[in-house]
Design an enzyme around this catalytic site. Structure first.
Site, mmCIF file in Angstrom:
data_model
loop_
_atom_site.group_PDB
_atom_site.id
_atom_site.type_symbol
_atom_site.label_atom_id
_atom_site.label_comp_id
_atom_site.label_asym_id
_atom_site.label_seq_id
_atom_site.Cartn_x
_atom_site.Cartn_y
_atom_site.Cartn_z
ATOM 1 N N HIS A 95 37.474 30.901 39.471
ATOM 2 C CA HIS A 95 35.754 31.074 39.402
ATOM 3 C C HIS A 95 36.043 32.505 38.784
ATOM 4 O O HIS A 95 37.446 33.469 38.297
ATOM 5 C CB HIS A 95 35.729 31.466 40.892
ATOM 6 N N HIS A 109 33.677 36.218 38.052
ATOM 7 C CA HIS A 109 33.339 36.794 38.065
ATOM 8 C C HIS A 109 32.026 36.962 37.147
ATOM 9 O O HIS A 109 33.277 38.246 36.189
ATOM 10 C CB HIS A 109 33.434 37.394 39.346
#
Ligand code: 5GP
Length: 140
Positions: free
Chosen positions: A102, A104
């Site tokens: 992932h 951010h």
């Protein structure tokens, strides 16, 4: 180091856990971080399994970064942000806590420091922020 299909983000992708979704395309999915470090803090993930940047394919990384760029522009518009901070952590020593790749995306505001990590956001506020982001996305 292998991919654990029971990680939280895999469950969100399967619809087994709720999230405040902002956007998806064929390869990526975007939702709000439950403990946002700034208003509009998003997580961009690939729809296919990757533990982190170290085992991700170039195609997964390219798809995520294209979505990161797209959603950064949306966040600048939706939240009148003046900047974007991009963060990405790999393995425990690198600060990673959830083992599905992932990125951010933190909208940033002049003179405003990121909040400390670990502060759970109000769910109604997250819903408002997701709505705002989707409206900006639809407005193009
Ligand atoms: P990292 O692995 O990048 O260090 O941290 C994982 C991030 O996922 C943290 O910013 C944390 O707030 C977020 N997070 C953890 N659990 C959930 C969850 O169930 N839903 C959402 N939306 N975010 C989560």
């Amino acid at each position: 180091m292998s991919y654990d299909p029971e990680n939280i983000f895999a469950k969100i992708l399967r619809g087994d856990l709720p999230c405040h979704k902002v956007y998806e395309d064929d390869e990526t999915f975007v939702f709000l971080d439950i403990m946002p470090r700034s208003d509009g803090h998003m997580l961009v993930i690939p729809k296919t399994p990757a533990r982190n940047m170290l085992d991700a394919s170039p195609a997964q990384l390219a798809a995520c970064l294209a979505t990161v760029q797209k959603m950064s522009h949306v966040a600048l518009r939706a939240f009148d942000a003046q900047g974007i901070t991009l963060q990405q952590f790999n393995e425990d020593a690198g600060g990673q806590e959830v083992y599905h790749l992932h990125f951010h995306v933190l909208p940033r505001y002049e003179g405003v420091s990121p909040r400390p990590p670990g502060q759970m956001a109000d769910q109604d506020l997250l819903k408002t922020h997701a709505d705002k982001m989707r409206a900006a996305l639809d407005a193009g």
